[in-house]
Structure formats: C-alpha cells, structure tokens
Design a protein around this motif. Structure first.
Motif, PDB file in Angstrom:
ATOM      1  N   LYS A  24     -28.554 -32.316 -44.223  1.00 43.18           N
ATOM      2  CA  LYS A  24     -29.345 -31.779 -45.335  1.00 43.18           C
ATOM      3  C   LYS A  24     -29.726 -30.441 -45.000  1.00 43.18           C
ATOM      4  CE  LYS A  24     -32.015 -31.126 -48.916  1.00 43.18           C
ATOM      5  NZ  LYS A  24     -32.274 -29.701 -48.690  1.00 43.18           N
ATOM      6  N   ALA A  31     -28.988 -31.829 -51.767  1.00 46.08           N
ATOM      7  CA  ALA A  31     -29.458 -33.051 -51.658  1.00 46.08           C
ATOM      8  C   ALA A  31     -28.383 -33.906 -50.918  1.00 46.08           C
ATOM      9  CB  ALA A  31     -29.492 -33.785 -53.077  1.00 46.08           C
ATOM     10  N   ILE A  33     -27.844 -38.194 -50.233  1.00 48.60           N
ATOM     11  CA  ILE A  33     -28.049 -39.471 -50.650  1.00 48.60           C
ATOM     12  C   ILE A  33     -27.293 -40.176 -49.899  1.00 48.60           C
ATOM     13  CG2 ILE A  33     -28.508 -41.043 -52.427  1.00 48.60           C
ATOM     14  CD1 ILE A  33     -29.002 -38.773 -54.331  1.00 48.60           C
ATOM     15  N   THR A  35     -26.390 -44.687 -49.759  1.00 45.37           N
ATOM     16  CA  THR A  35     -26.640 -45.654 -50.376  1.00 45.37           C
ATOM     17  C   THR A  35     -25.700 -46.946 -49.904  1.00 45.37           C
ATOM     18  OG1 THR A  35     -24.933 -45.558 -52.112  1.00 45.37           O
ATOM     19  CG2 THR A  35     -26.834 -44.656 -52.598  1.00 45.37           C
ATOM     20  N   ILE A  41     -30.644 -47.256 -52.243  1.00 51.16           N
ATOM     21  CA  ILE A  41     -30.683 -46.188 -51.459  1.00 51.16           C
ATOM     22  C   ILE A  41     -31.255 -46.339 -50.162  1.00 51.16           C
ATOM     23  CG2 ILE A  41     -32.180 -43.909 -50.971  1.00 51.16           C
ATOM     24  CD1 ILE A  41     -32.067 -43.636 -54.338  1.00 51.16           C
ATOM     25  N   THR A  44     -32.500 -40.559 -48.305  1.00 50.95           N
ATOM     26  CA  THR A  44     -32.558 -39.580 -49.443  1.00 50.95           C
ATOM     27  C   THR A  44     -33.320 -38.453 -48.975  1.00 50.95           C
ATOM     28  OG1 THR A  44     -32.706 -38.765 -51.889  1.00 50.95           O
ATOM     29  CG2 THR A  44     -34.483 -40.263 -50.870  1.00 50.95           C
ATOM     30  N   SER A  46     -33.902 -34.307 -50.796  1.00 48.20           N
ATOM     31  CA  SER A  46     -33.524 -33.591 -51.928  1.00 48.20           C
ATOM     32  C   SER A  46     -34.438 -32.448 -52.352  1.00 48.20           C
ATOM     33  CB  SER A  46     -33.481 -34.312 -53.264  1.00 48.20           C
ATOM     34  OG  SER A  46     -33.113 -33.559 -54.330  1.00 48.20           O
ATOM     35  N   THR A  51     -34.957 -36.876 -59.707  1.00 53.57           N
ATOM     36  CA  THR A  51     -34.960 -38.037 -58.872  1.00 53.57           C
ATOM     37  C   THR A  51     -33.853 -38.312 -58.076  1.00 53.57           C
ATOM     38  OG1 THR A  51     -35.063 -39.864 -60.417  1.00 53.57           O
ATOM     39  CG2 THR A  51     -37.222 -38.546 -60.208  1.00 53.57           C
ATOM     40  N   PRO A  52     -33.907 -38.711 -56.815  1.00 50.85           N
ATOM     41  CA  PRO A  52     -32.709 -39.212 -56.146  1.00 50.85           C
ATOM     42  C   PRO A  52     -32.026 -40.426 -56.700  1.00 50.85           C
ATOM     43  CG  PRO A  52     -34.250 -38.437 -54.625  1.00 50.85           C
ATOM     44  CD  PRO A  52     -34.789 -38.440 -55.857  1.00 50.85           C
ATOM     45  N   VAL A  55     -29.873 -39.232 -59.625  1.00 55.11           N
ATOM     46  CA  VAL A  55     -28.662 -38.924 -59.198  1.00 55.11           C
ATOM     47  C   VAL A  55     -27.693 -39.906 -58.634  1.00 55.11           C
ATOM     48  CG1 VAL A  55     -27.836 -37.335 -57.404  1.00 55.11           C
ATOM     49  CG2 VAL A  55     -29.975 -36.660 -58.462  1.00 55.11           C
ATOM     50  N   ARG A  56     -28.222 -40.770 -57.870  1.00 54.15           N
ATOM     51  CA  ARG A  56     -27.387 -41.902 -57.129  1.00 54.15           C
ATOM     52  C   ARG A  56     -26.614 -42.490 -58.512  1.00 54.15           C
ATOM     53  NH1 ARG A  56     -29.972 -47.460 -56.683  1.00 54.15           N
ATOM     54  NH2 ARG A  56     -30.285 -46.144 -58.733  1.00 54.15           N
ATOM     55  N   SER A 101     -23.443 -39.157 -50.310  1.00 57.18           N
ATOM     56  CA  SER A 101     -23.221 -38.262 -51.666  1.00 57.18           C
ATOM     57  C   SER A 101     -23.922 -36.883 -51.100  1.00 57.18           C
ATOM     58  CB  SER A 101     -23.686 -38.720 -52.794  1.00 57.18           C
ATOM     59  OG  SER A 101     -23.319 -39.920 -53.437  1.00 57.18           O
TER      60      SER A 101
END
Length: 128
Positions: A24, A31, A33, A35, A41, A44, A46, A51-52, A55-56, A101
C-alpha cells in the motif's frame, strides 16, 4: 494447544498486515484489498472515499463476469485482471484461496507496482 494456535494465527495476521502495508505504501497505490474467494475482506487499506466493501463488491462482480467469458471461450481460469481507466488502474490477482486487488493512479509506475505486487504475493505464499 489453544495458546499455540492463537499465537500462530496472530503471527499470520501480523505477517499479512506488514506485507500488504508495504504494498500500500508504494507510490501511486490508492487501495489494497485482500479477500477470500467468497469475498470476505481479510485486509484493506485505502485512501479512497469509497468504502472498501463497495470497491471489493464491484471488483469481484466484474471478475466474476470476466470469469464467465473465460469459461465460455474455454480458456481455463481467470488468474489476473488489469483494467486501465482514464484516471487509474485496477489490478486483481487470484491465488489459490485469496483475491488481491490494487487500485492505483494513472501516474503510478506500473513496473514498480508489479514488482511490489510480486514481492507481496511471494511473501504471503512463503510466510503466511
């Protein structure tokens, strides 16, 4: 026995956190992430206003759609997905049991980020 299991789990969490924090901190990364394959998740970080979890969800939905295309074309399994936009990039890598991601700016150095991503994946596979 429980104490050992708890300590081992705690160590794994710290290893994952440190590895992905380093990713990061790469220049241009907005961001990161991580998962599981079901979309839960695990990590994360970001700098984005979105919000993550949102996005996820969007990334996994797009990846699912792309996987359907890959299956229809009889081209195996989707392992990586790179999307270039007018303002940035979305990179997704699937490992055996996780999805990582990364969202970046357009100005970020793609080579540097790919090197950092490769190191993160290697560290995760070896240490976690």
């Amino acid at each position: 026995m429980f104490q050992t299991t708890f300590r081992e789990t705690e160590r794994l969490v710290i290893v994952v956190q440190e590895t992905l924090d380093k990713l990061k901190s790469s220049s241009g990364v907005l961001a990161v992430i991580l998962t599981d394959l079901d979309g839960a998740i695990l990590y994360t970080a970001s700098d984005m206003d979105i919000t993550p979890p949102l996005v996820r969800g969007m990334i996994l939905s797009f990846a699912g759609y792309m996987q359907q295309i890959v299956i229809q074309l009889d081209m195996g399994k989707l392992t990586e997905l790179d999307v270039e936009t007018t303002t940035g990039r979305i990179m997704m890598v699937r490992t055996k049991d996780k999805v990582l991601s990364i969202l970046t700016t357009k100005q970020s150095n793609l080579g540097t980020i790919r090197i950092a991503l490769g190191r993160a994946l290697k560290d995760l596979s070896e240490r976690a």
